[in-house]
Design a protein around this motif. Structure first.
Motif, short mmCIF file in Angstrom:
data_model
loop_
_atom_site.label_atom_id
_atom_site.label_comp_id
_atom_site.label_asym_id
_atom_site.label_seq_id
_atom_site.Cartn_x
_atom_site.Cartn_y
_atom_site.Cartn_z
N ILE A 8 0.83 -1.21 0.00
CA ILE A 8 0.00 0.00 0.00
C ILE A 8 0.86 1.25 0.00
CG2 ILE A 8 -1.67 1.34 1.32
CD1 ILE A 8 -2.85 -1.11 -0.06
N VAL A 9 1.92 1.27 0.83
CA VAL A 9 2.81 2.43 0.91
C VAL A 9 3.49 2.68 -0.43
CG1 VAL A 9 4.93 3.33 1.95
CG2 VAL A 9 3.21 2.22 3.39
N VAL A 10 4.05 1.61 -1.00
CA VAL A 10 4.72 1.73 -2.31
C VAL A 10 3.73 2.16 -3.37
CG1 VAL A 10 5.93 0.45 -4.12
CG2 VAL A 10 6.51 0.03 -1.72
N ASN A 11 2.50 1.63 -3.29
CA ASN A 11 1.47 1.97 -4.27
C ASN A 11 1.11 3.45 -4.22
OD1 ASN A 11 -1.98 1.43 -4.85
ND2 ASN A 11 -0.38 1.06 -6.34
N ILE A 12 0.97 3.99 -3.01
CA ILE A 12 0.63 5.41 -2.85
C ILE A 12 1.74 6.29 -3.42
CG2 ILE A 12 0.28 7.25 -1.16
CD1 ILE A 12 -1.11 5.17 0.62
N ILE A 13 2.99 5.95 -3.12
CA ILE A 13 4.12 6.72 -3.63
C ILE A 13 4.18 6.64 -5.15
CG2 ILE A 13 6.65 6.89 -3.67
CD1 ILE A 13 6.63 5.79 -0.80
N SER A 14 3.96 5.45 -5.69
CA SER A 14 4.00 5.24 -7.14
C SER A 14 2.92 6.05 -7.84
CB SER A 14 3.84 3.76 -7.47
OG SER A 14 4.85 2.99 -6.89
N LEU A 15 1.71 6.01 -7.29
CA LEU A 15 0.60 6.76 -7.87
C LEU A 15 0.88 8.25 -7.85
CD1 LEU A 15 -2.51 4.88 -6.42
CD2 LEU A 15 -1.93 5.15 -8.83
N PHE A 16 1.38 8.75 -6.73
CA PHE A 16 1.64 10.19 -6.60
C PHE A 16 2.66 10.64 -7.64
CE2 PHE A 16 4.35 13.59 -4.95
CZ PHE A 16 3.40 14.60 -4.78
N ILE A 17 3.78 9.90 -7.77
CA ILE A 17 4.84 10.30 -8.70
C ILE A 17 4.36 10.19 -10.15
CG2 ILE A 17 7.16 9.77 -9.54
CD1 ILE A 17 7.90 8.94 -6.72
N SER A 18 3.65 9.11 -10.48
CA SER A 18 3.14 8.92 -11.85
C SER A 18 2.21 10.06 -12.24
CB SER A 18 2.41 7.58 -11.97
OG SER A 18 3.29 6.51 -11.84
N LEU A 19 1.27 10.39 -11.35
CA LEU A 19 0.31 11.45 -11.65
C LEU A 19 0.98 12.82 -11.64
CD1 LEU A 19 -2.75 10.17 -9.58
CD2 LEU A 19 -2.42 10.08 -12.06
N PHE A 20 1.97 13.01 -10.78
CA PHE A 20 2.70 14.28 -10.75
C PHE A 20 3.46 14.49 -12.06
CE2 PHE A 20 6.67 16.60 -10.03
CZ PHE A 20 6.17 17.81 -9.56
N LEU A 21 4.13 13.44 -12.54
CA LEU A 21 4.86 13.53 -13.81
C LEU A 21 3.91 13.78 -14.97
CD1 LEU A 21 7.46 10.62 -13.41
CD2 LEU A 21 7.92 13.07 -13.32
N ALA A 22 2.75 13.12 -14.94
CA ALA A 22 1.75 13.31 -16.00
C ALA A 22 1.26 14.76 -16.01
CB ALA A 22 0.58 12.35 -15.80
N PHE A 23 0.96 15.30 -14.82
CA PHE A 23 0.50 16.68 -14.71
C PHE A 23 1.58 17.64 -15.21
CE2 PHE A 23 0.31 20.64 -12.21
CZ PHE A 23 -0.96 21.09 -12.57
N PHE A 24 2.82 17.36 -14.86
CA PHE A 24 3.95 18.20 -15.29
C PHE A 24 4.05 18.22 -16.81
CE2 PHE A 24 8.45 18.24 -16.62
CZ PHE A 24 8.77 19.55 -16.25
N LEU A 25 3.93 17.06 -17.45
CA LEU A 25 4.04 16.98 -18.90
C LEU A 25 2.89 17.70 -19.60
CD1 LEU A 25 5.22 13.29 -19.38
CD2 LEU A 25 6.52 15.34 -19.92
N ILE A 26 1.68 17.57 -19.06
CA ILE A 26 0.51 18.19 -19.67
C ILE A 26 0.59 19.71 -19.59
CG2 ILE A 26 -2.00 18.49 -19.46
CD1 ILE A 26 -2.12 15.54 -18.60
N THR A 27 1.09 20.22 -18.48
CA THR A 27 1.14 21.68 -18.27
C THR A 27 2.42 22.32 -18.78
OG1 THR A 27 2.04 21.31 -16.03
CG2 THR A 27 -0.36 21.56 -16.24
N LEU A 28 3.40 21.51 -19.17
CA LEU A 28 4.68 22.05 -19.65
C LEU A 28 4.48 22.79 -20.97
CD1 LEU A 28 7.80 22.07 -19.18
CD2 LEU A 28 7.90 20.05 -20.66
#
Length: 384
Positions: A8-28
């Motif tokens: 669960i801990v690894v999953n939460i971290i993975s989700l946060f980073i994946s979505l953060f990178l996606a948001f960064f790419l979309i707004t770049l």
């Protein structure tokens, strides 16, 4: 900490980073909006795929939404395939025909419609519990693995073709940058292979092994995505020069053979070759680090098609190697000049048309058998 808590801990971290990178790419803000958006979509699909542990915590048993979530896995590799095309070709545009890539996703959901989506909760539970005997699950597993294999092969074919097109038409960017997307595809293929192994353990008596592999996949995939994005964002011109309308020399040769027009005679070939060599020596266009075959064609008034056949077919050299040969000869002259012994290798490589030390060293060693530094040292030792 037990396996479930760690997952669960690894999953939460993975989700946060994946979505953060996606948001960064979309707004770049960038002119490469399409390719960035496609990779962001790929990251979002990956986040949906790895959200299963968290999703299971907030749902009570099998549900239509939960099953629909798992079918998004059929969109991952097609989106990655489109992303590769978008960064390989400068004229890439989203076209209606690309909707065909949705077919596996739609087919799987249609297959699940009669005996899962439209039945009650008890029937859904029975369907999941007996999944090993359900023909729908067998079909889905075969289809997902077949899809992955076919798309990965298609991606490698595209990379191979575009790299060859680059070598035949360009002599500017650092060719080693082409390896990054290739390396990422190789690693991604390995991840999919490990995911297949995870699924094998999941439907066996060793489900605990499957959970350990799942944690490893979460962690490793994040490091890999971050590494690739770091490379791609620091080298935004990766593959950007290739025009999808360009043809390989092998295709041009094939067209020449099937054409009714005769191939240029020996005299015309020799004249064009002399004209090209004179131009390279006198005008020294290779000093331009972004030189293309189109630039040379325009300057010496030989059609791109004929010039490409002359260099890549008749001379048996890629345009990239043809130009680098002149750059290396120019570099050798500087290295031999004792009055320029204080000029550094880095200064020399930029002066003769290269734009990276690694590409210069690779090309220099290919033509001389030595690195620039050892070549200069050997010259100095021979004088002494």
């Amino acid at each position: 900490m037990d396996n479930i808590s760690l997952l669960i801990v690894v999953n939460i971290i993975s989700l946060f980073i994946s979505l953060f990178l996606a948001f960064f790419l979309i707004t770049l803000k960038t002119k490469y909006k399409i390719s960035n958006s496609l990779f962001a979509f790929f990251l979002i699909l990956n986040a949906i795929d790895i959200s299963e542990p968290l999703f299971s915590m907030v749902t009570d048993g099998p549900s239509n939404l939960g099953m629909f979530r798992t079918t998004f896995a059929f969109l991952q590799i097609p989106v990655f395939y489109l992303y590769v095309i978008s960064v390989c070709y400068s004229d890439f545009k989203i076209k209606p025909k690309y909707l065909l890539h949705l077919l596996p996703f739609l087919i799987v959901n249609l297959v699940l419609l009669p005996r899962f989506y439209t039945v009650d909760a008890a029937s859904k539970m029975s369907f999941i519990q007996n999944r090993q005997n359900m023909i729908e699950f067998q079909f889905i597993h075969i289809l997902i693995h077949l899809q992955i294999v076919l798309y990965i092969i298609a991606v490698f074919r595209i990379l191979r073709k575009t790299k060859k097109l680059y070598l035949e038409n360009y002599a500017g960017k650092n060719i080693s940058s082409y390896n990054w997307l290739f390396q990422f595809t190789v690693v991604l293929s390995i991840l999919y292979a490990v995911a297949l192994l995870k699924n094998i353990f999941k439907f066996s008596d060793y489900q605990q092994v499957s959970e350990f592999i799942k944690i490893g996949l979460f962690v490793s995939s994040l490091f890999i995505f971050c590494w690739y994005l770091f490379k791609a964002l620091n080298n935004p011109d990766l593959f950007r020069n290739i025009d999808s309308k360009l043809k390989l020399v092998s295709e041009l040769v094939s067209e020449e053979k099937s054409s009714k027009e005769s191939i240029e005679d020996e005299r015309e070939y020799n004249e064009e070759l002399l004209k090209l060599k004179k131009y390279m020596v006198e005008k020294r266009p290779y000093l331009n680090s972004s030189l293309t075959i189109q630039d040379v064609s325009s300057d010496i008034e030989i059609p791109v098609r004929d010039l490409s056949l002359l260099i890549n077919h008749q001379l048996g050299q890629h345009f990239y190697d043809f130009v680098n040969a002149y750059r290396i000869e120019s570099a050798k002259d500087i290295l031999k000049d004792t009055s320029k012994s204080k000029v550094t290798v880095l200064e020399i490589l930029y002066e003769v048309g290269f734009n990276s030390k690694s590409s210069f060293n690779t090309a220099f060693k290919k033509h001389t058998g030595n690195t620039p530094t050892s070549y200069r040292k050997n010259l100095q030792d021979s004088v002494l």
